[in-house]
Design a protein around this motif. Structure first.
Motif, short mmCIF file in Angstrom:
data_model
loop_
_atom_site.label_atom_id
_atom_site.label_comp_id
_atom_site.label_asym_id
_atom_site.label_seq_id
_atom_site.Cartn_x
_atom_site.Cartn_y
_atom_site.Cartn_z
N ALA A 39 10.76 -3.78 -38.26
CA ALA A 39 12.22 -3.69 -39.00
C ALA A 39 13.72 -4.70 -37.87
O ALA A 39 14.18 -4.96 -38.60
CB ALA A 39 12.94 -2.20 -39.03
N ALA A 40 13.02 -4.36 -36.49
CA ALA A 40 14.75 -4.83 -35.47
C ALA A 40 14.42 -6.79 -36.21
O ALA A 40 15.13 -7.37 -35.88
CB ALA A 40 13.90 -4.73 -34.24
N LEU A 41 12.73 -7.05 -36.32
CA LEU A 41 12.19 -8.15 -36.07
C LEU A 41 13.38 -8.81 -37.49
O LEU A 41 13.97 -10.19 -37.80
CB LEU A 41 11.13 -8.72 -36.31
N GLY A 42 12.82 -7.89 -38.50
CA GLY A 42 13.53 -7.58 -39.79
C GLY A 42 14.91 -8.61 -39.67
O GLY A 42 15.34 -9.22 -40.79
N SER A 43 15.44 -7.06 -38.92
CA SER A 43 16.68 -7.30 -39.31
C SER A 43 17.71 -8.24 -38.69
O SER A 43 18.73 -8.97 -38.77
CB SER A 43 17.67 -5.87 -38.71
N TYR A 44 17.20 -8.29 -36.91
CA TYR A 44 17.36 -9.51 -35.89
C TYR A 44 17.57 -10.92 -36.11
O TYR A 44 17.93 -12.17 -35.68
CB TYR A 44 17.70 -9.06 -35.29
N GLY A 45 16.09 -10.83 -36.49
CA GLY A 45 15.31 -12.79 -36.26
C GLY A 45 15.10 -12.31 -35.10
O GLY A 45 14.42 -11.88 -34.39
N GLY A 46 14.65 -13.81 -34.34
CA GLY A 46 14.51 -14.39 -33.52
C GLY A 46 15.13 -13.96 -32.07
O GLY A 46 14.67 -14.33 -30.96
N ALA A 47 17.00 -14.05 -32.63
CA ALA A 47 17.64 -12.80 -31.90
C ALA A 47 17.83 -11.36 -31.41
O ALA A 47 18.40 -11.43 -30.47
CB ALA A 47 19.62 -13.61 -32.54
N VAL A 48 16.95 -11.01 -31.53
CA VAL A 48 16.91 -9.73 -31.48
C VAL A 48 16.43 -9.44 -30.16
O VAL A 48 17.88 -8.33 -29.11
CB VAL A 48 15.68 -8.72 -32.30
N LEU A 49 16.33 -10.11 -29.08
CA LEU A 49 16.75 -9.64 -27.62
C LEU A 49 18.17 -10.37 -27.10
O LEU A 49 18.20 -9.29 -26.50
CB LEU A 49 15.47 -11.03 -26.73
N VAL A 50 18.89 -10.65 -27.57
CA VAL A 50 19.71 -11.10 -26.77
C VAL A 50 21.47 -10.75 -27.87
O VAL A 50 22.63 -10.39 -27.98
CB VAL A 50 20.30 -13.19 -27.07
N LEU A 91 11.96 -3.68 -27.51
CA LEU A 91 11.50 -4.98 -27.60
C LEU A 91 12.99 -5.40 -25.29
O LEU A 91 12.38 -6.17 -24.88
CB LEU A 91 11.98 -5.87 -28.57
N ARG A 92 13.76 -5.25 -26.13
CA ARG A 92 15.10 -5.34 -25.06
C ARG A 92 15.19 -5.04 -23.30
O ARG A 92 14.82 -5.12 -22.52
CB ARG A 92 16.34 -4.79 -25.65
N ALA A 93 14.70 -3.40 -23.61
CA ALA A 93 13.39 -3.12 -22.37
C ALA A 93 12.53 -3.72 -21.97
O ALA A 93 12.42 -3.63 -20.62
CB ALA A 93 13.41 -1.40 -23.19
N VAL A 94 11.57 -3.73 -22.96
CA VAL A 94 10.21 -4.37 -22.27
C VAL A 94 11.18 -6.29 -21.69
O VAL A 94 10.85 -6.90 -20.33
CB VAL A 94 9.32 -5.11 -23.06
N TRP A 95 11.73 -7.13 -22.57
CA TRP A 95 12.32 -8.02 -21.99
C TRP A 95 13.04 -8.24 -20.84
O TRP A 95 13.00 -8.94 -19.95
CB TRP A 95 13.32 -8.98 -23.43
#
Length: 180
Positions: free
Chosen positions: A18-29, A47-51
């Motif tokens: 769902a995060a990838l669908g909503s934020y795309g590749g910018a999900v980490l930033v 994803l941000r916690a892992v990153w």
């Protein structure tokens, strides 16, 4: 590999998707977006916690896996590569596993997770009658008093319906006017 890691990654899967669908590749930033549903925001936080725990090459590998999965959500290999990056990070950092477990909603014991993915897909723990497509009808479904054996097929005619009258609507016998 630890069973707990596999289960945690499986539990996080729908949130990450769902995060990838909503934020795309910018999900980490990207910052959390109030307009995005809660499921996607949980996935973004996972994803941000892992990153944030990774450094150098591991961080670059995660970024590439996120970008690949965001670019082609239907690519099972891209999704698998992202899951593998998350598993690797969890194997190397026990505290990260506790952090992600705290981010995800608790799963009741004995619960079942069912996910449908793709155009016109359906999913359920049990399905009585499922009809998809543009011309489906439930008139002959068991719930409507019919049976699966006489449910309409393509074209709207039951596959094994008895033929009782071959007379067209204009009254002319099917075999021609002289057949009467």
């Amino acid at each position: 590999m630890s069973t707990e890691i596999v289960q945690l990654v499986e539990q996080a899967g729908p949130y990450v998707t769902a995060a990838l669908g909503s934020y795309g590749g910018a999900v980490l930033v990207r910052a959390q977006d109030a307009a995005v549903d809660g499921t996607a925001n949980v996935g973004r936080r996972v994803l941000r916690a892992v990153w944030q725990r990774l450094g150098g090459r591991d961080r670059d590998a995660l970024e590439q896996a996120v970008q690949d999965a965001a670019d082609d959500p239907q690519d099972a290999d891209a999704g698998g590569a992202l899951r593998q990056q998350i598993k690797r990070a969890l194997r190397e950092d026990a505290e990260l596993m506790r952090e992600l477990a705290a981010l995800l909603p608790a799963v009741p014991a004995g619960s079942v997770t069912i996910t449908a993915s793709g155009e016109r897909s359906i999913a359920a723990q049990t399905i009585g009658t499922a009809i998809t497509g543009d011309h489906g009808t439930a008139a002959n479904a068991p719930e409507a008093g019919g049976t699966a054996a006489n449910a309409p097929m393509a074209g709207g005619t039951p596959a094994n319906a008895p033929v009782t009258d071959r007379t067209p609507a204009d009254g002319t016998p099917a075999d021609g006017p002289e057949a009467k």
